[in-house]
Each structure stands twice: as structure tokens, then as C-alpha cells.
Design an enzyme around this catalytic site. Sequence first.
Site, PDB file in Angstrom:
ATOM      1  N   CYS A   1     -20.774  26.970  61.537  1.00 42.99           N
ATOM      2  CA  CYS A   1     -21.349  25.736  62.020  1.00 42.99           C
ATOM      3  C   CYS A   1     -22.665  25.508  62.397  1.00 42.99           C
ATOM      4  O   CYS A   1     -23.408  24.795  62.619  1.00 42.99           O
ATOM      5  CB  CYS A   1     -20.420  25.511  63.373  1.00 42.99           C
ATOM      6  SG  CYS A   1     -18.878  25.244  62.895  1.00 42.99           S
TER       7      CYS A   1
ATOM      8  N   HIS B   1     -25.351  22.039  70.848  1.00 41.41           N
ATOM      9  CA  HIS B   1     -24.265  22.230  69.927  1.00 41.41           C
ATOM     10  C   HIS B   1     -23.052  21.558  70.527  1.00 41.41           C
ATOM     11  O   HIS B   1     -22.470  20.868  69.490  1.00 41.41           O
ATOM     12  CB  HIS B   1     -24.052  23.894  69.922  1.00 41.41           C
ATOM     13  CG  HIS B   1     -22.935  24.265  68.672  1.00 41.41           C
ATOM     14  ND1 HIS B   1     -23.369  23.731  67.553  1.00 41.41           N
ATOM     15  CD2 HIS B   1     -21.870  24.805  68.806  1.00 41.41           C
ATOM     16  CE1 HIS B   1     -22.317  24.267  66.570  1.00 41.41           C
ATOM     17  NE2 HIS B   1     -21.528  24.816  67.380  1.00 41.41           N
TER      18      HIS B   1
ATOM     19  N   HIS C   1     -17.534  16.715  64.981  1.00 37.97           N
ATOM     20  CA  HIS C   1     -18.168  18.024  64.722  1.00 37.97           C
ATOM     21  C   HIS C   1     -18.225  18.221  63.232  1.00 37.97           C
ATOM     22  O   HIS C   1     -17.250  18.465  62.357  1.00 37.97           O
ATOM     23  CB  HIS C   1     -17.558  19.317  65.348  1.00 37.97           C
ATOM     24  CG  HIS C   1     -18.106  20.526  65.141  1.00 37.97           C
ATOM     25  ND1 HIS C   1     -19.145  20.849  64.238  1.00 37.97           N
ATOM     26  CD2 HIS C   1     -17.913  21.708  65.705  1.00 37.97           C
ATOM     27  CE1 HIS C   1     -19.610  21.990  64.392  1.00 37.97           C
ATOM     28  NE2 HIS C   1     -18.718  22.543  65.459  1.00 37.97           N
TER      29      HIS C   1
END
Length: 443
Positions: A183, A318, A357
Site C-alpha cells: 500500500c 495513510h 483504500h
Amino acid sequence: MTARDLTASGDDPVVIVGMAVEAPGGIDTPENYWALLSEQREALGPFPTDRGWSLRELFAGSRREGFKQIHDLGGFLSAAAEFDPEFFGISPREAVAMDPQQRVALRLAWRALENSGINPDDLAGHDAGCYVGASALEYGPALTEFSHHSGHLITGTSLGVISGRIAYTLDLAGPAVTVDTSCSSALSAVHLAVQALRSGDCDLALAGGVCVMGSPGYFVEFSKQHALSDDGHCRPYSAHASGTVWAEGAGIFVLQRRSRAVREGRDILADVRASCLNSDGRSVGLTAPSERAQIRLFSRAIAQAGVSPEDVGMVEGHGTGTRLGDRTELHALAATYGAARPGRGPLLGSVKSNIGHTQAAAGALGLAKVLVAAERATIPPTLHADEPSREIDWDSTGLRVAHKLTPWPAHNGERVGAVSAFGMSGTNTHIVVSVPDRPREAK
């Protein structure tokens, strides 16, 4: 003083001169990306029914013992299958065999160059680099299957070919690198591009990330780990955060050294003040974040950027909406950016509340958010966080979650923002940019 001397002395910083984005909700330009953010919209929607996924089995399977229910919500690119192979000199049969991540990345590379005012054809043979963050997401048949697409599947599904495809199509002679740090892939790719420009490996770089899911496999895996949202909505930094929501997206940026950008008359979107990358090392688990590593990362970036915490107006975190991830990040931010006087810390947010996400592309969409917000001198809100996490003392840290459209005043003629991306690989990236204060001009 030579160009290399300028680079070494820091007098010739790396700058961003163009960008292109695609996100859920039909977002395909920086302008309508800003509209999504400023209008406080959530772009999540039902799973696509045109990809051959067995959705009934997917939702039913998640109700088994030991799994967490998968809700019919995610962030999906509506134009993931749209591609003009003839425009790029690719046969239709080869195009179908190509992972859609290759197609989207190639399309965005072209758009990013156009956004910067560069004719892509003019780069042929130049020392231009290409750095793309991506992860393997189960597209297409297995290589052992005999199919109509056999012969194109190795190149069509190889991660390395995502950057190589762009370099081949545009005839770029600089480095072509695909980065997979899960990620944090996209922001890691931007970091490597910045380093390549500083070292002279290339004189222009395309950098960013892409994510298009070839299967709903990530939903199944996180269902087993009980890390999916309880209701299909992503709630970063909220007291009610219960898990993440998977999504697709992409962002590509054009980077140059300032001296060349000025010489060529480019519109400079931002200076890259700091670009830092590190690893968790050994934490409490392979995929668990490390507060210590994040504190080191943020502290180094703040020092490298030559700013103090109160100079930074916005931190795009994040912020996945998972309890452990958000708690760790908030503690690290409190120990670094929270060192500002109460009420003077940066506004904190996460675009995952709008679009979910986006996995390997997450850092690119976060960086794009900082750029469009700074250009408009306005910080957009983070959704679903009206009651912020109780993991830190917000009053004493000076940190705040943006709950509404908030003016972003310039400081010393610029707006300084930061963006983070953390990978389950343990790789963490943090970038600080400054955007000049000037009247906004439509491109």
C-alpha cells in the site's frame, strides 16, 4: 556551477509539473477530483457486475464462521475496461490480455504529460524515467491454461511490464521501474523518481501508482482477518473506525528539476521539499505498523524539508480506518507534527473516506489531494470522522481532523503539505511538498 552541483547543493530542487488521476465515481481529471473532495461526496458503490465475479458466492462465503461480512460496497473505476489500443499501437487481442493496470497507467502517463504541456512524442529517446507502484491483483487466466490470449499473458500480467509498457510506447530511455511495497507502492515510486532526478539518472520522470482489481480476493483475505469495515464505509481517525474498504484508482505525476522546468516554461505545481522512506523492521507482526519507524520517518522528513510542524498546513495521512493502523499513526503524528503549539498543528485527513483504500495507488491519490487543495487554498474535510479517535489527546497535540472545508492560508508565500503511505510490507514513505501561493489559472 554545474547541474549536478546544483542538485547536490539543493539549489535545484525536484518539482512536480503535471499530473493525471482516476478515481471511483467517474473521476478522471484533477478538476473533478477536487469537486468530489470539496462537495464532500463518497464515491463508493456496489461491486461491478460486468467482470465475471461470483458475487453471490462472495457475499455468502463471508458469512461463514471465522469471516467478517463483506458488504456490497467498494471503490471501483468505471472506465477500467475503456482503452483505445489502436491509439497506442497495440492489437485488440494483446490489449485484452493486458492487465487493466497496464492500460490505465499508460493512459494516465499520456494525460499527465499533456497536463504538463509536454508532447509525449517529443520524449522519444530522451533520458526520461518511469516509476510506477503496483501490486499483482489476479487478472486473467493462469499461464498454464491454453487460451486465445496465450502468448501475450506473460507480458500482459507481469508487474514489471507496467512501467516497461509506458517506456516502450513513449520510447523513454531512462530507468523503467515497477515498485511493489503493497500500500506504499505509489509514494515509494515517487520517492525513487525524486532520487533518480537528484542523482542524474534521468532528466524527467513519470511517477505514481495504479490499482485495478482483477478479482475480489483482497476482500476475502481481509474478511478472514476481520479488517474490513463493519458497514462498508471507511472512517479514518474516527472513534467508530472498524476497518477499511478496498478501492481502485491511479495517479501519475511528471517531475523535473526546477532549472529545467523554468527553462522550458513549465507551470510548477509544487516543490518536493522532502522525500523519505524507511522500514518497520521487526514490529509486533509482519504486517503490523511500527510507531517507532513512523516517528523516525516523520522527524527526518520535517528536518529534510527545513520546516517546523506549525509550517505544515495539511497532512494527508495513510488513515485506513483500521483500529491498529490509525492508532499507531496518530501516536506517531502526535510525537512529531503534534509538537506544534496547541491549535497550530496541521489539519489531518485521509481521502480513503471519500474513495476507499486504493491499495498500491493510495499514496498517489493522497499526493494529488494535497496538490489540488493547496492550489485552491482550501483543505477538504475527511468524512465520517465527526467524533475523532480517542487514541490521542487532540487538544494537547495541536492536531485536528478536517471536518469541513477550511481555508488554507499561505505562509511565507507558499502552502506546505505532507502525505504518508505505509505498506503491509513494512515500507513507509512520507513526502513534504510546498505549493506557491498564486492566483489559480485554468489549464
